[in-house]
Scaffold this active site. Sequence first.
Site, PDB file in Angstrom:
ATOM      1  N   HIS A   1      87.285  34.432  87.718  1.00  0.00           N
ATOM      2  CA  HIS A   1      88.198  35.013  86.571  1.00  0.00           C
ATOM      3  C   HIS A   1      89.249  35.637  86.822  1.00  0.00           C
ATOM      4  O   HIS A   1      89.811  36.437  86.041  1.00  0.00           O
ATOM      5  CB  HIS A   1      87.275  35.454  85.492  1.00  0.00           C
ATOM      6  CG  HIS A   1      86.417  34.188  85.022  1.00  0.00           C
ATOM      7  ND1 HIS A   1      85.531  34.505  83.867  1.00  0.00           N
ATOM      8  CD2 HIS A   1      86.252  33.119  85.183  1.00  0.00           C
ATOM      9  CE1 HIS A   1      85.019  33.509  83.511  1.00  0.00           C
ATOM     10  NE2 HIS A   1      85.368  32.482  84.325  1.00  0.00           N
TER      11      HIS A   1
ATOM     12  N   ASP B   1      82.618  34.387  87.556  1.00  0.00           N
ATOM     13  CA  ASP B   1      83.062  35.216  86.734  1.00  0.00           C
ATOM     14  C   ASP B   1      84.213  36.054  87.565  1.00  0.00           C
ATOM     15  O   ASP B   1      84.814  35.319  88.358  1.00  0.00           O
ATOM     16  CB  ASP B   1      82.049  36.115  86.181  1.00  0.00           C
ATOM     17  CG  ASP B   1      82.563  36.622  84.851  1.00  0.00           C
ATOM     18  OD1 ASP B   1      83.517  37.335  84.495  1.00  0.00           O
ATOM     19  OD2 ASP B   1      81.608  36.157  83.880  1.00  0.00           O
TER      20      ASP B   1
END
Length: 404
Positions: free
Chosen positions: A253, A230
Amino acid sequence: MAELVINTCLDYHALVVLALSIFILLSESPSPANAASVQYNVVSLGAKADGKTDSSKAFQSAWASACGSTRAASVYVPQGRFLVKSASFNGPCKNSAITVRIDGTLVAPSNYNVNGNARRWIVFRHVTGVSMIGGTLDGQGTGLWACKLSHKSCPIGATNLLISNSQNILVRGLRSLNSQMFHIVINGCQNVKMQGVKVSASGTSPNTDGIHVGASTGVTILNSKIGTGDDCVSIGPGSNNLWIENVACGPGHGISIGSLGKTQQEDGVQNVTVKTVTFTGTQNGVRIKSWGRPSNGFARNILFQHAIMNNVQNPIIINQNYCPHNSGCPGQASGVRVSDVTYQDIHGTSATSVAVKFDCSSKYPCTGIRMQDVKLTYRNKVATASCAHADGTASGLVQPSSCL
């Protein structure tokens, strides 16, 4: 009169550099109190370095003694693997100079149902002047990730390390491995320095943000390497005066401000510097993200500087229409005000043709966006830029051509 004009954005960042330098000098200088500190070794208190015996009580006992000491104190974890079901190190303490020195590895239970829906594993709350040096936190999250990815009914999972409502904290040389959920969370804190941190997890591990900062002031993240499933770093509402420098991100991310605007009444984010960062194979590079619904939140005075993008899907992105599963926000405009965001000296390659995307709120357009010396290519060609409800300026060489 030109020489009297003050650039407030640059002056702010210059002041932060000065303050950061002073903070680093003070935090790394040995003190007489530390030299005379008393040490509590977890093995002497019953911990077993076999990776099988729950040593939680020994860790809690060591902390209770260190926290109750009127002298500077330390908790020492020698080499070896120590199974810790959970540990909460709570204050306030009788001294503000506690060092937790870890030469070994703390291991969470491999059976993720052991702690059920516990949201956190290792916790520091209401403490002042704590230094956490070295060591590895192994969350053993792979089993829970597999459960979630199979869409079964699974526990939420625990954060490896939570630092909550604390101040004057140093974390140096820590490795966070395979956390079930977020790796490190800093919430409601003041003056936290994280240096030389390494975060490691699979690029497919769900909701495993590397470092999340929320409702905190004066957080610095330096010389760190983060690879996870993430956000490498995520910045939540109520955070201000953040400095992130010399960070390598990937997989992950990217570095994200947000998501913001999940609730209508929400504190904003301001005075954030992200510089000398490298993104490799990430979903995003530098991102600001808000929910597409009413909110009084904001993001302002943000500087993204000296970034290298290596095959990044969305190198530069503002997304103010975030609406996962189209639930609770379709067709609404974000109330989050995004202003005074600077992108300076950003180079590299995009994995998609649109390397710059500003998808701002139709009700509160982005203002004061500045692009300076940006060069992003796609398959050895000039990439493209996309703008919606965004206003700003471009200077120097800017490729793709600015759409502001």
